[in-house]
Design a protein around this motif. Structure first.
Motif, PDB file in Angstrom:
ATOM      1  N   ALA A 168     -19.194  17.218   8.472  1.00 43.70           N
ATOM      2  CA  ALA A 168     -20.410  16.954   7.701  1.00 43.70           C
ATOM      3  C   ALA A 168     -20.043  16.672   6.254  1.00 43.70           C
ATOM      4  O   ALA A 168     -19.215  17.355   5.667  1.00 43.70           O
ATOM      5  CB  ALA A 168     -21.357  18.142   7.788  1.00 43.70           C
ATOM      6  N   ALA A 169     -20.634  15.655   5.662  1.00 45.47           N
ATOM      7  CA  ALA A 169     -20.335  15.276   4.282  1.00 45.47           C
ATOM      8  C   ALA A 169     -20.915  16.302   3.320  1.00 45.47           C
ATOM      9  O   ALA A 169     -21.943  16.918   3.590  1.00 45.47           O
ATOM     10  CB  ALA A 169     -20.914  13.900   3.977  1.00 45.47           C
ATOM     11  N   THR A 170     -20.225  16.499   2.193  1.00 45.66           N
ATOM     12  CA  THR A 170     -20.731  17.413   1.182  1.00 45.66           C
ATOM     13  C   THR A 170     -21.967  16.807   0.531  1.00 45.66           C
ATOM     14  O   THR A 170     -22.048  15.583   0.361  1.00 45.66           O
ATOM     15  CB  THR A 170     -19.664  17.673   0.106  1.00 45.66           C
ATOM     16  OG1 THR A 170     -19.279  16.423  -0.464  1.00 45.66           O
ATOM     17  CG2 THR A 170     -18.462  18.364   0.696  1.00 45.66           C
ATOM     18  N   PRO A 171     -22.932  17.629   0.170  1.00 43.80           N
ATOM     19  CA  PRO A 171     -24.138  17.075  -0.454  1.00 43.80           C
ATOM     20  C   PRO A 171     -23.803  16.510  -1.835  1.00 43.80           C
ATOM     21  O   PRO A 171     -22.918  17.008  -2.520  1.00 43.80           O
ATOM     22  CB  PRO A 171     -25.085  18.287  -0.549  1.00 43.80           C
ATOM     23  CG  PRO A 171     -24.187  19.472  -0.483  1.00 43.80           C
ATOM     24  CD  PRO A 171     -23.015  19.074   0.345  1.00 43.80           C
ATOM     25  N   PRO A 172     -24.493  15.454  -2.245  1.00 43.41           N
ATOM     26  CA  PRO A 172     -24.217  14.861  -3.560  1.00 43.41           C
ATOM     27  C   PRO A 172     -24.597  15.823  -4.679  1.00 43.41           C
ATOM     28  O   PRO A 172     -25.508  16.636  -4.543  1.00 43.41           O
ATOM     29  CB  PRO A 172     -25.096  13.600  -3.586  1.00 43.41           C
ATOM     30  CG  PRO A 172     -26.179  13.881  -2.595  1.00 43.41           C
ATOM     31  CD  PRO A 172     -25.567  14.755  -1.539  1.00 43.41           C
ATOM     32  N   LEU A 173     -23.864  15.719  -5.810  1.00 37.82           N
ATOM     33  CA  LEU A 173     -24.126  16.576  -6.953  1.00 37.82           C
ATOM     34  C   LEU A 173     -25.360  16.092  -7.701  1.00 37.82           C
ATOM     35  O   LEU A 173     -25.595  14.890  -7.843  1.00 37.82           O
ATOM     36  CB  LEU A 173     -22.924  16.593  -7.897  1.00 37.82           C
ATOM     37  CG  LEU A 173     -21.626  17.163  -7.335  1.00 37.82           C
ATOM     38  CD1 LEU A 173     -20.508  17.000  -8.352  1.00 37.82           C
ATOM     39  CD2 LEU A 173     -21.793  18.607  -6.967  1.00 37.82           C
ATOM     40  N   SER A 174     -26.109  17.058  -8.213  1.00 35.55           N
ATOM     41  CA  SER A 174     -27.280  16.697  -9.027  1.00 35.55           C
ATOM     42  C   SER A 174     -26.821  16.276 -10.426  1.00 35.55           C
ATOM     43  O   SER A 174     -25.682  16.505 -10.822  1.00 35.55           O
ATOM     44  CB  SER A 174     -28.252  17.877  -9.110  1.00 35.55           C
ATOM     45  OG  SER A 174     -27.625  18.939  -9.794  1.00 35.55           O
ATOM     46  N   ASP A 175     -27.744  15.657 -11.179  1.00 34.67           N
ATOM     47  CA  ASP A 175     -27.409  15.225 -12.542  1.00 34.67           C
ATOM     48  C   ASP A 175     -27.068  16.421 -13.421  1.00 34.67           C
ATOM     49  O   ASP A 175     -26.143  16.353 -14.250  1.00 34.67           O
ATOM     50  CB  ASP A 175     -28.599  14.447 -13.155  1.00 34.67           C
ATOM     51  CG  ASP A 175     -28.833  13.127 -12.424  1.00 34.67           C
ATOM     52  OD1 ASP A 175     -27.870  12.617 -11.802  1.00 34.67           O
ATOM     53  OD2 ASP A 175     -29.961  12.603 -12.475  1.00 34.67           O
ATOM     54  N   ALA A 176     -27.787  17.522 -13.253  1.00 34.85           N
ATOM     55  CA  ALA A 176     -27.533  18.714 -14.061  1.00 34.85           C
ATOM     56  C   ALA A 176     -26.144  19.280 -13.767  1.00 34.85           C
ATOM     57  O   ALA A 176     -25.419  19.701 -14.677  1.00 34.85           O
ATOM     58  CB  ALA A 176     -28.607  19.767 -13.808  1.00 34.85           C
ATOM     59  N   GLU A 177     -25.759  19.277 -12.487  1.00 38.62           N
ATOM     60  CA  GLU A 177     -24.444  19.805 -12.135  1.00 38.62           C
ATOM     61  C   GLU A 177     -23.328  18.914 -12.663  1.00 38.62           C
ATOM     62  O   GLU A 177     -22.302  19.397 -13.150  1.00 38.62           O
ATOM     63  CB  GLU A 177     -24.339  19.954 -10.606  1.00 38.62           C
ATOM     64  CG  GLU A 177     -23.019  20.483 -10.102  1.00 38.62           C
ATOM     65  CD  GLU A 177     -22.709  21.893 -10.580  1.00 38.62           C
ATOM     66  OE1 GLU A 177     -21.511  22.258 -10.559  1.00 38.62           O
ATOM     67  OE2 GLU A 177     -23.630  22.635 -10.982  1.00 38.62           O
ATOM     68  N   ARG A 178     -23.549  17.572 -12.599  1.00 37.12           N
ATOM     69  CA  ARG A 178     -22.541  16.653 -13.148  1.00 37.12           C
ATOM     70  C   ARG A 178     -22.395  16.845 -14.650  1.00 37.12           C
ATOM     71  O   ARG A 178     -21.280  16.847 -15.190  1.00 37.12           O
ATOM     72  CB  ARG A 178     -22.919  15.212 -12.815  1.00 37.12           C
ATOM     73  CG  ARG A 178     -22.508  14.784 -11.414  1.00 37.12           C
ATOM     74  CD  ARG A 178     -22.509  13.272 -11.279  1.00 37.12           C
ATOM     75  NE  ARG A 178     -23.818  12.704 -11.513  1.00 37.12           N
ATOM     76  CZ  ARG A 178     -24.730  12.506 -10.560  1.00 37.12           C
ATOM     77  NH1 ARG A 178     -24.454  12.846  -9.325  1.00 37.12           N
ATOM     78  NH2 ARG A 178     -25.901  11.973 -10.842  1.00 37.12           N
TER      79      ARG A 178
END
Length: 198
Positions: A168-178
């Motif tokens: 399963a692919a990792t979920p994309p990072l949110s803008d705040a996390e980036r």
């Protein structure tokens, strides 16, 4: 293994509790007033410390059921100790039931004379209690083996790559996390003496 251990533990505790309240010794007593009498002595009267063993075993069983980790290990140790104590008391009563009953049925009468135990023997109930104690020990051994096997089993480590376990692919990072990670990297560069704006 844990299921069998729980079953053996419950059955052993039930068997020991029932057997402990039954007649363990039947003795013939020479009473100074009433003459020869046959008296029955219950296990709880023949060995009063069995009640304490039962209470300690009940408390340890509750610790086993309601806790985890070191508290569960301490409950297991206390349960084994109380079972061994009860086994020793039962064996003492089986070895010489007349001597064990002598302190129970030979109290002084109203006129100060004491009854004398002439002979007697053990019934089947102390043997049943001993069988229940063996079941308790077997159940605790099964539970300890199951918990030891579970603790030695390697835990699944989280995946560090782009794919998790099972593909399963990792979920994309949110803008705040980036943004948080970028700020962290910039501060790390500054701490190392590098200019993050270059």
């Amino acid at each position: 293994m844990s299921r069998y251990g729980t079953l053996l533990l419950g059955l052993g505790l039930l068997l020991s509790a029932v057997a402990g309240s039954r007649v363990w010794a039947r003795v013939t007593v020479q009473d100074p007033v009433l003459g020869l009498q046959t008296r029955d002595v219950a296990g709880s009267a023949l060995s009063p410390a069995l009640s304490a063993c039962a209470l300690v075993a009940l408390a340890a069983t509750l610790v086993l059921v309601l806790t985890r980790g070191r508290a569960r290990l301490s409950g297991l140790v206390v349960l084994v100790g109380s079972a061994l104590w009860a086994a020793w008391l039962t064996v003492q009563a089986l070895r010489d039931p007349v001597a064990s009953a002598r302190g129970v049925v030979t109290g002084p009468d109203l006129d100060g004379a004491a009854a004398e135990v002439l002979r007697g023997g053990a019934t089947m109930w102390p043997w049943i209690c001993l069988a229940g104690i063996v079941l308790v020990l077997a159940g605790t051994a099964c539970l300890a083996w199951a918990w030891l096997a579970t603790s030695r089993r390697p835990s699944a480590s989280p995946s560090t790559g782009p794919l998790q376990r099972g593909g399963a692919a990792t979920p994309p990072l949110s803008d705040a996390e980036r943004a948080r990670r970028a700020n962290h990297d910039a501060w790390k560069d500054l701490s190392d003496g590098r200019d993050p704006t270059d």
